[in-house]
Design a protein around this motif. Structure first.
Motif, mmCIF file in Angstrom:
data_model
loop_
_atom_site.group_PDB
_atom_site.id
_atom_site.type_symbol
_atom_site.label_atom_id
_atom_site.label_comp_id
_atom_site.label_asym_id
_atom_site.label_seq_id
_atom_site.Cartn_x
_atom_site.Cartn_y
_atom_site.Cartn_z
ATOM 1 N N TRP A 534 0.719 -1.309 -0.148
ATOM 2 C CA TRP A 534 0.012 0.123 0.006
ATOM 3 C C TRP A 534 0.903 1.371 0.037
ATOM 4 C CZ3 TRP A 534 -4.187 2.081 -1.353
ATOM 5 C CH2 TRP A 534 -4.616 3.383 -0.848
ATOM 6 N N GLU A 535 1.902 1.274 0.855
ATOM 7 C CA GLU A 535 2.796 2.587 0.734
ATOM 8 C C GLU A 535 3.436 2.587 -0.738
ATOM 9 O OE1 GLU A 535 5.621 2.004 3.973
ATOM 10 O OE2 GLU A 535 6.734 0.822 2.717
ATOM 11 N N GLU A 536 3.549 1.801 -1.458
ATOM 12 C CA GLU A 536 4.075 1.918 -2.687
ATOM 13 C C GLU A 536 3.130 2.235 -3.665
ATOM 14 O OE1 GLU A 536 7.622 -1.294 -2.619
ATOM 15 O OE2 GLU A 536 5.781 -2.157 -2.906
ATOM 16 N N LEU A 537 1.851 1.810 -3.503
ATOM 17 C CA LEU A 537 0.924 2.333 -4.559
ATOM 18 C C LEU A 537 0.441 3.790 -4.273
ATOM 19 C CD1 LEU A 537 -1.548 -0.863 -4.331
ATOM 20 C CD2 LEU A 537 -0.491 -0.076 -6.123
ATOM 21 N N LEU A 538 0.506 4.272 -2.993
ATOM 22 C CA LEU A 538 0.264 5.531 -2.795
ATOM 23 C C LEU A 538 0.856 6.465 -3.774
ATOM 24 C CD1 LEU A 538 0.363 5.903 1.009
ATOM 25 C CD2 LEU A 538 -1.673 6.289 -0.349
ATOM 26 N N ALA A 539 2.220 6.119 -4.081
ATOM 27 C CA ALA A 539 2.659 7.225 -5.332
ATOM 28 C C ALA A 539 2.177 6.990 -6.679
ATOM 29 C CB ALA A 539 4.055 6.852 -5.258
ATOM 30 N N CYS A 540 1.556 5.764 -6.837
ATOM 31 C CA CYS A 540 1.090 5.592 -8.051
ATOM 32 C C CYS A 540 -0.455 5.955 -8.341
ATOM 33 C CB CYS A 540 1.332 4.120 -8.582
ATOM 34 S SG CYS A 540 2.953 3.485 -8.174
ATOM 35 N N LEU A 541 -1.131 6.274 -7.407
ATOM 36 C CA LEU A 541 -2.748 6.587 -7.596
ATOM 37 C C LEU A 541 -2.955 7.679 -8.217
ATOM 38 C CD1 LEU A 541 -3.716 6.257 -3.955
ATOM 39 C CD2 LEU A 541 -3.999 4.468 -5.597
ATOM 40 N N ASP A 542 -3.804 7.447 -9.355
ATOM 41 C CA ASP A 542 -4.121 8.403 -10.417
ATOM 42 C C ASP A 542 -5.475 9.064 -9.828
ATOM 43 O OD1 ASP A 542 -4.678 10.080 -12.443
ATOM 44 O OD2 ASP A 542 -4.237 8.520 -14.087
ATOM 45 N N GLN A 543 -5.302 10.262 -9.124
ATOM 46 C CA GLN A 543 -6.587 10.956 -8.450
ATOM 47 C C GLN A 543 -7.418 11.575 -9.728
ATOM 48 O OE1 GLN A 543 -4.058 13.479 -5.891
ATOM 49 N NE2 GLN A 543 -4.711 12.117 -4.128
ATOM 50 N N GLU A 544 -6.821 12.092 -10.636
ATOM 51 C CA GLU A 544 -7.586 12.538 -11.454
ATOM 52 C C GLU A 544 -8.462 11.738 -12.388
ATOM 53 O OE1 GLU A 544 -7.030 15.592 -15.475
ATOM 54 O OE2 GLU A 544 -5.493 15.085 -14.570
ATOM 55 N N ALA A 545 -7.888 10.318 -12.656
ATOM 56 C CA ALA A 545 -8.694 9.367 -13.288
ATOM 57 C C ALA A 545 -9.691 8.647 -12.240
ATOM 58 C CB ALA A 545 -7.488 8.348 -13.751
ATOM 59 N N GLU A 546 -9.324 8.852 -11.028
ATOM 60 C CA GLU A 546 -10.409 8.413 -9.729
ATOM 61 C C GLU A 546 -11.590 9.085 -9.963
ATOM 62 O OE1 GLU A 546 -12.217 6.393 -7.303
ATOM 63 O OE2 GLU A 546 -10.526 5.797 -8.268
#
Length: 1098
Positions: A534-546
């Motif tokens: 999860w701590e690695e995924l945080l940097a990859c989250l695409d908030q605009e797409a979400e």
């Protein structure tokens, strides 16, 4: 709507990452377009200068950026604090990452709907806080800077107020809480005057109890602060002083080492009266997270600067009784509880089990669950204590209790059918790896702790790690590498979640396999995949797409709402949804849905409402430009579509309308004109719906009078005492109507009439006279050809009503291949002469045109050797007015064709049938009523057509206030009927007065200023008063407290300024209704020459 709140100068949203700025700025702009932020504020999304800059550093940086923009707006070339003097600035801090929403706590959706919002939209915590701050908390505050954290759920009582008299310095906002809750949070220690002495965080119980008030509650730190403009200037001045310059982007761009600063324990604490300089600078609160990264020396230096700058500033506290504060923790059970307990709702809006969701089988949503922004198709059962957000699922499916499911697409449904999740958190995430978009799923337990070490009390999927390893066969080395020390291994850094697979795409089943059997095959693919923690995924989250995917789903479920609301005849307003679709660029999807509904609806009323909604979409697309919505709708380009609709081909007509519509979307003026034509198309379908009333027209045979012998018909006028507008199509057949009318003589006369006779010549001679009060106007026409009748559907054309009457009585067929003269000779052996008259002025409000239509049709029927009852004439006039395109209701003809006092009713269904009940009154009451009723001609011309268009537009939009008013009109009519039965004049007056308020609500602008002055002058002398008909002018009906008050009223009004010309007329209840006589060849004869008199049938 909420009372008008603060008009912000600047709204600043701070966030941790620069990649988030564009997405969150777009969200602010969308809210501005919705009307949620007002038109004025400068909207800024500002990234924190560096990671973990702290709430204090983020505040100082946001204040600097706001001041820079305001300085630039003011034409300055450098930052000047002067721009803060009159500014009202709101700073909203996004805070840290949140494990249950990829866009942070601010954009966590709440299970509520706002029925009064101008544009329908999801309510996020950010929206709730914005509403609380703008409409409640900040109202009345002086210019300055408000700072609000978004990591909390906050609700305040409606009556919450803060006194600002004599305020200076800074103020913290608090709500009362329990001592037990305060153990994990901050509390204020304040003196009796409300000045803050200290801020205590996670203190000992004795310290916390020392802050309690008389009720045992303690003032909680809830993340809201206000700085006066003077204090904000002092704080801003510190940004140039090292090491505080490192808290801003300017300092970092200049090479300063970053520093972490707390808003509460590094900025506000220095203002507290009970804190000494030595304790503050030394860092009594250093362990609270301030400055650990940059060293104690830099932090002490920063505190020393802050002490010198701000210690003299008074810090006061406002504790809001009845307020509620809940910090949004990283515990899933807390988050689920906050979204499923109605009593714990952080919003002032009521909790909705299914908010902004289309649920095919809502009965399967168990009590205590919550579904928000989701589309549930088929049998989807959701257990108690479970939350679904942003999901599109297809049944059959069972979600057990205690779950949080977010971001799941329809493709996840099959995998979910293989298990019944319980007490788990299953989420879909939009990610971006090296600019390649993707989707990842994570699965955790409701009771898991992200940070707890695996070797201690740590759990995964609500079980100890050892048990998880035993159940699945997964080894510790599969999820933690040797680079992660044994004591640091926890759920947050466990590489559990598959991201890529060499041979096949990954889906939700590849995390559901972690639940154990029967997922053996998927577990193998899980092992073969590249996984992330999860701590690695945080940097990859695409908030605009979400956020974009949430919008897509919102409008997908909204399309289901559109279909359901229209096809199921729901009285819910679709205009807010339409506005939202236009604001966010989804108008084409909405238009396609409305086209589809209009095409497949077998009910012309449903199709008409769908077309009215399309007109609203086009009007919204024009964004207020392009001219007025009301206007002509007869452009030849739209004629093919209209012709299809007129012929009953609704599907073909809707398709033709859509084809034409695409040519009119280039600019606002064309969009508005297209909207007018859609309203014209809608009226065609309304006409067809009203035409269903024709089945209640029964015409019999009678001996025709001799050629040249007149049939004379006279009718009373009518006054509407309650319920008007509820009789107007489509309201009357979509909602149901009830109207109380009284048939009246005006100045002792029946003011409306017609006469007709057969003549030898095969032609139509038409004579109409009207307006004795204004000066009589006479129109004479002779029609010898069908072409002479072609303007029968244009209400203002000479003789249009008389022409339409010939067509509706079927004396003439139009259009037809057979010439007019041939039709007349074949059907009647010659032509007809008809005269109509009214001594009432145009726009009187006394039902003249509809009653006149009934009189003309009765005369024509009888002259042609036919007979019709009053009931048939009521429905025949409905038909005629649709042919004439005036679109009227049924109350006028009920009032003038049926004698005395009566209530007409229609049910909410088609075919449209009007049923009339004559109201029995006590003996002598009709005479008493006549002595207390007066009509006052106001001299103002009523523009009923304009009023009608606005009312119908609002009705089709199902504005809540209009729907409620329609309910009130009907209920008031029933109460008014009861007042007549009882002979209760005061109660009758109250109903009449209430009716006038309801009319004004239905059609704002129907009360001219002169009429208002007249009514104010008469108020002490009347039980009630109302303009007759739709309002806007014409006659004012008054029910006086004393009998025979004509002279007294004349005296009062003569001494009232600003009225213009007026006249007063007596009223007498008419007990005969429509009267038909055969009067021989003398048109002026009054006797019953033909030995026949027709009384109105009820």
């Amino acid at each position: 709507m909420a009372p008008r709140g603060v008009e912000w100068t600047v709204i600043v949203l701070t966030c941790q990452y620069k990649d988030s700025v564009a997405a969150f700025q777009k969200e602010l702009e969308i809210r501005r377009r919705r009307g949620a932020l007002g038109p004025r504020p400068l909207l800024l999304t500002v990234e924190d200068p560096t990671a973990r800059v702290g709430s204090g550093g983020a505040t100082l940086n946001a204040l600097l950026v706001a001041a820079e923009h305001l300085s630039a707006r003011a034409g300055c070339t450098v930052v000047t604090a002067d721009v803060l003097r009159e500014a009202r600035i709101l700073v909203l801090h996004m805070g840290r990452d949140f494990p249950f929403d990829d866009c942070g706590r601010a954009f966590t959706c709440l299970p509520v709907e706002d029925p009064e919002a101008p544009a329908e939209a999801l309510t996020c915590n950010l929206d709730s806080l914005l509403g609380t701050m703008t409409q409640q908390l900040c109202r009345g505050s002086p210019p300055g800077v408000w700072v609000c954290s978004t990591d909390m759920l906050l609700s305040l009582p409606v009556e919450a107020e803060i006194a600002w008299d004599g305020f200076q310095g800074a103020r913290v906002i608090s709500v009362p809480g329990s001592v037990s809750y305060a153990r994990d949070h901050g509390v204020y220690l304040a003196d009796p005057q409300g000045l803050v002495r200290d801020i205590i965080y996670q203190g000992a119980e004795t310290q916390i109890r020392g802050c309690a008030g008389p009720d045992g509650k303690v003032p909680l730190v809830c993340g809201i602060v206000f700085f006066s403009s003077e204090t904000a200037e002092q704080l801003l001045a510190t940004h140039v002083v090292p090491p505080l310059d490192a808290c801003t982007y300017l300092g970092l761009d200049s090479g300063a080492q970053p520093i972490q600063l707390s808003l509460f324990f590094d900025i506000l604490l220095c203002m507290a009266e009970g804190v000494t300089e030595e304790d503050f600078v030394r860092g009594r609160t250093q362990q609270l997270g301030s400055g650990q990264a940059t060293g104690a020396a830099a932090l002490r230096s920063a505190r020393s600067v802050l002490w010198k700058a701000l210690h003299a500033v008074p810090l006061s506290m406002a504790c809001i009784p009845g307020g509620r504060y809940d910090y949004m923790t990283a515990a899933a059970s807390d988050h689920i509880r906050s979204l499923t307990l109605p009593a714990g709702s952080a919003s002032a809006l009521p909790f909705r089990k299914a908010a902004h969701s289309h649920v095919a089988q809502p009965q399967l949503l168990e009590d205590g669950c919550s579904v928000t922004n989701s589309l549930l198709e088929g049998a989807v059962r959701v257990g108690p204590g479970s939350v679904l957000q942003h999901c599109h699922l297809q049944g059959p499916l069972q979600i057990g209790s205690g779950c949080l499911l977010t971001g799941l697409e329809a493709s996840c449904s099959l995998a979910l059918q293989r298990c019944r999740p319980r007490d788990v958190v299953l989420r879909g995430h939009a990610i971006r790896l090296r600019e390649v978009p993707g989707r990842v799923f994570t699965l955790t337990g409701r009771h898991d702790n992200w940070q707890c070490p695996a070797g201690e009390a740590g759990t995964y999927l609500n079980m100890p790690w050892e048990e998880f390893f035993r159940r699945t066969g997964i080894r510790e080395g599969d999820i933690w590498g040797s680079d992660v020390p044994q004591g640091s291994r926890c759920l947050r850094n466990a590489r559990l979640f598959p991201v890529l697979h060499a041979a096949e795409p990954l889906g939700v089943q590849h995390v559901l396999c972690l639940l154990g059997s029967p997922w053996g095959e998927e577990l193998g693919r899980w092992r073969a995949s590249w996984r992330m923690a999860w701590e690695e995924l945080l940097a990859c989250l695409d908030q605009e797409a979400e956020l974009a995917s949430r919008r897509v789903l919102f409008f997908r479920q909204a399309q289901g709402k559109l279909r359901g609301a229209l096809l199921e005849h729901r009285d819910c307003s679709l205009l807010p949804l339409i506005r939202s679709a236009v604001h966010e660029g989804y108008q084409e999807a909405v238009l396609d849905t409305l086209d589809q509904v209009a095409s497949v609806a077998g009910d012309p009323g449903v199709a008409a409402r769908a077309l009215a909604c399309i007109a609203d979409v086009l009007g919204c697309m024009a964004h207020g430009d392009g001219g007025l919505r009301s206007g002509p709708a007869a452009n030849r380009e739209w004629a093919p579509a209209f012709q299809r609709l007129e012929c009953g081909d609704v599907a073909g007509g809707v398709l033709e309308l859509a084809r034409e519509r695409r040519k009119w979307l280039d600019r606002p003026a064309l969009m508005v004109r297209a909207a007018r034509h859609y309203e014209g198309a809608e009226q065609i379908l309304v006409r067809q719906a009203v035409m269903s009333a024709c089945q209640f027209v029964s015409v019999g045979r009678a001996e025709p009078p001799p050629v040249g012998h007149w049939v004379r018909v006279e009718c009373p006028a009518r006054i509407d005492v309650s319920g008007g507008w509820s009789d107007t199509p489509p309201i009357t057949y979509e909602h149901g109507g009830a109207v109380v009318d009284v048939a009246i003589l005006v100045d002792g006369r029946r003011p409306i009439g017609a006469r007709a006779r057969r003549i030898a010549e095969p032609e139509l001679r038409l004579v109409s006279a009207s307006g004795a009060l204004e000066g009589e106007v006479v129109v004479e026409l002779v029609c010898r050809h069908l072409e002479d009748l072609q303007d029968y559907c244009q209400p203002h054309a000479p003789g249009a009503l008389l022409k339409a009457a010939f067509i509706c009585t079927q004396i003439v067929t139009f259009p037809s291949q057979k010439p007019l003269q041939a039709q007349l000779l074949e059907g009647a052996g010659g032509g007809f002469e008809v005269h109509s008259w009214s001594s009432l002025p145009h726009g009187s409000g006394l039902g003249t045109s509809s009653i006149l239509a009934g009189a003309v049709m009765a005369a024509l029927y009888r002259a042609a050797g036919k007979s019709a009852s009053a009931e048939s004439l009521i429905h025949a006039v409905l038909h005629l007015e649709q042919v004439l395109t005036t679109g009227g209701g049924w109350q006028d003809q009920v009032g003038g064709l049926v004698p005395g006092i009566k209530i007409g009713r229609s049910q909410a269904r088609l075919p449209l049938k009007v049923e009339v009940e004559q109201i029995p009154v006590p003996e002598g009451f009709s005479q008493t009523l006549s002595q207390h009723l007066l009509l006052i001609y106001t001299g103002k011309t009523r523009l009923a057509r304009n009023l009608l268009q606005d009312v119908l537009r609002n009705w089709y939009a199902r504005l809540p206030a209009i729907v409620q008013n329609a309910d009130a009109l009907v209920s008031n009519a029933e109460e008014c009927a009861q007042a007549f039965r009882q002979g209760d004049l005061p109660l009758l007056g109250a109903c009449l007065a209430r009716y006038w308020q309801q009319k004004k609500h239905m059609a704002p602008g129907c009360e001219p200023l002169a009429v208002r002055r007249m009514m104010d002058a008469l108020q002490p002398h009347v039980y009630g008063q109302s303009l007759a008909g739709a309002g806007g002018g014409g006659f004012l009906c008054v029910l006086t407290k004393q009998p025979c008050q004509q002279d007294a009223i004349q005296h009062i009004l003569a001494h009232t300024q600003g009225l213009g010309k007026f006249s007063i007329h007596t009223v007498e209840v008419d007990t005969a209704g429509i009267a038909l006589q055969l009067v021989g060849s003398d048109p002026q004869a009054r006797g019953d020459v033909g030995g026949e008199r027709a009384q109105a049938a009820t």
